[in-house]
Design a protein around this motif. Sequence first.
Motif, short mmCIF file in Angstrom:
data_model
loop_
_atom_site.label_atom_id
_atom_site.label_comp_id
_atom_site.label_asym_id
_atom_site.label_seq_id
_atom_site.Cartn_x
_atom_site.Cartn_y
_atom_site.Cartn_z
N ILE A 19 9.76 -30.20 -2.10
CA ILE A 19 10.64 -29.83 -3.21
C ILE A 19 9.86 -29.77 -4.51
CG2 ILE A 19 12.56 -30.68 -4.63
CD1 ILE A 19 13.75 -31.78 -1.95
N LEU A 20 9.05 -30.79 -4.74
CA LEU A 20 8.29 -30.86 -5.99
C LEU A 20 7.33 -29.68 -6.12
CD1 LEU A 20 7.95 -32.68 -8.46
CD2 LEU A 20 6.26 -34.02 -7.18
N ALA A 21 6.75 -29.27 -5.01
CA ALA A 21 5.80 -28.15 -5.05
C ALA A 21 6.46 -26.86 -5.51
CB ALA A 21 5.18 -27.95 -3.67
N GLU A 22 7.76 -26.72 -5.25
CA GLU A 22 8.48 -25.51 -5.63
C GLU A 22 8.90 -25.49 -7.09
OE1 GLU A 22 9.14 -22.70 -3.90
OE2 GLU A 22 7.76 -23.52 -2.41
N ILE A 23 9.08 -26.66 -7.69
CA ILE A 23 9.63 -26.70 -9.05
C ILE A 23 8.64 -27.20 -10.09
CG2 ILE A 23 12.00 -26.97 -8.24
CD1 ILE A 23 11.81 -29.94 -8.71
N LEU A 24 7.48 -27.65 -9.66
CA LEU A 24 6.50 -28.21 -10.58
C LEU A 24 5.90 -27.11 -11.47
CD1 LEU A 24 5.12 -31.04 -11.07
CD2 LEU A 24 3.28 -30.23 -9.59
N PRO A 25 5.87 -27.31 -12.79
CA PRO A 25 5.29 -26.27 -13.66
C PRO A 25 3.79 -26.13 -13.42
CG PRO A 25 6.60 -27.87 -14.91
CD PRO A 25 6.41 -28.44 -13.54
N GLN A 26 3.27 -24.98 -13.78
CA GLN A 26 1.83 -24.75 -13.71
C GLN A 26 1.11 -25.75 -14.62
OE1 GLN A 26 0.00 -22.82 -11.85
NE2 GLN A 26 1.66 -21.73 -10.82
N GLY A 27 -0.02 -26.25 -14.14
CA GLY A 27 -0.84 -27.15 -14.94
C GLY A 27 -0.36 -28.58 -14.98
N VAL A 28 0.69 -28.90 -14.21
CA VAL A 28 1.22 -30.27 -14.18
C VAL A 28 1.04 -30.83 -12.77
CG1 VAL A 28 3.28 -31.71 -14.45
CG2 VAL A 28 2.90 -29.76 -15.99
N ASP A 29 0.52 -32.07 -12.66
CA ASP A 29 0.40 -32.69 -11.35
C ASP A 29 1.72 -33.35 -10.98
OD1 ASP A 29 -0.41 -34.42 -13.55
OD2 ASP A 29 -0.77 -35.97 -12.06
N GLY A 30 1.95 -33.52 -9.69
CA GLY A 30 3.22 -34.04 -9.22
C GLY A 30 3.08 -35.35 -8.46
#
Length: 379
Positions: free
Chosen positions: A119-130
């Motif tokens: 889920i996080l991989a789909e909504i994480l902004p560019q340049g931000v680690d999750g």
Amino acid sequence: MRFGSGHLAYCTNIHPAESWADTFSAISSHAMAVRDSVGGKGEPYAIGLRLSARASLELLEGSGLADFKRWLDEENAYVFTINGFPYGDFHGTRVKEKVFQPDWTTRERLDYTKRLFTILAEILPQGVDGSVSTLPGSHKTFHAEEAPIFAHLEELAVFLDDLAAKTGRDFHLGLEPEPLGHFENTAETLAFFERMKAVSPEPARLLRRLGINYDACHFALQYEEARTSLDALVAAGLRISKIHLSSALALDPRDREAVAALAAFDEPVYFHQVLARHADGGIQRFVDLPDALAARKSGGTEAEEWRVHFHIPLDAEPAPPLRSTRQQVRDVLAWRRDHPDACTHYEIETYTWGVLPRNLHRPVVEQIAAEYRWVMEEC
């Protein structure tokens, strides 16, 4: 919101929600009201998401995830971290040891955590680690075998490496030491990672993908200095995946008025572990607050201080003779000033709003906004 070179959010585990519909309702109402209250409408607003196992499955159904991503874009909001410690019900029912179930000996815990990262991989902004935070393997009373824990964490590290390669993002899991967890303090954390690395086919991958979720409340309960503990974890090569800004309850158990005042905090939903420090520095552990109170009543414990696992709002102190461990949070923030890049994920995590005594209770948006302001003033 941006927090220096990192991100600051509050954890939405404060809101009772097990379904995705209820979770989104809380985010779209309470979280946005907090944003407006702290003046964050003009900049991207960070959300610290809590998803139950049920909500994670529901969010992946149909267009749920695409709809959520679109809503985040419309609201100028983003998710950078998910609290994956509580698997099931977290409010309004007896949680206590259930919050550690299923533990990392089980496939259920591994699969749930993989879903959260998907889920996080789909909504994480560019340049931000999750990041995702999770329990410290198991609970001491479960007497868990470490082999399946290590195997499941190894499999997750491989999964995260593959996910990072596919998406170009950096993903990491934060194991959260907690009193009476499978590992609970700095020494036990370091020893756990050493044992895990010893059986890993690729220890460097483990250290890249698995780290520590440092909860200020939990380490204050251990009577550990924040700077000493954090320095030791970093020196050992462990990643500080996320830091929870949280505060515990403290008192002198020799003070009858202080012990009497604890009655307002003795509630049946959450574990409230008690760590009692004696004059010689020894620490006595009680699984829950009623156990400590019973031992004191029977004369079975003598200590100079008790620290109780009950999260106290960062901006508020309980009425004397009770106090909090808020200084630990100040010390964490001071360490951050000296090590601005050591950790970029910070989360306010006072999930106890629903069980706070009346004198500490405020509307939830008011409390969370006040905690944000306190953190920013301390920085």
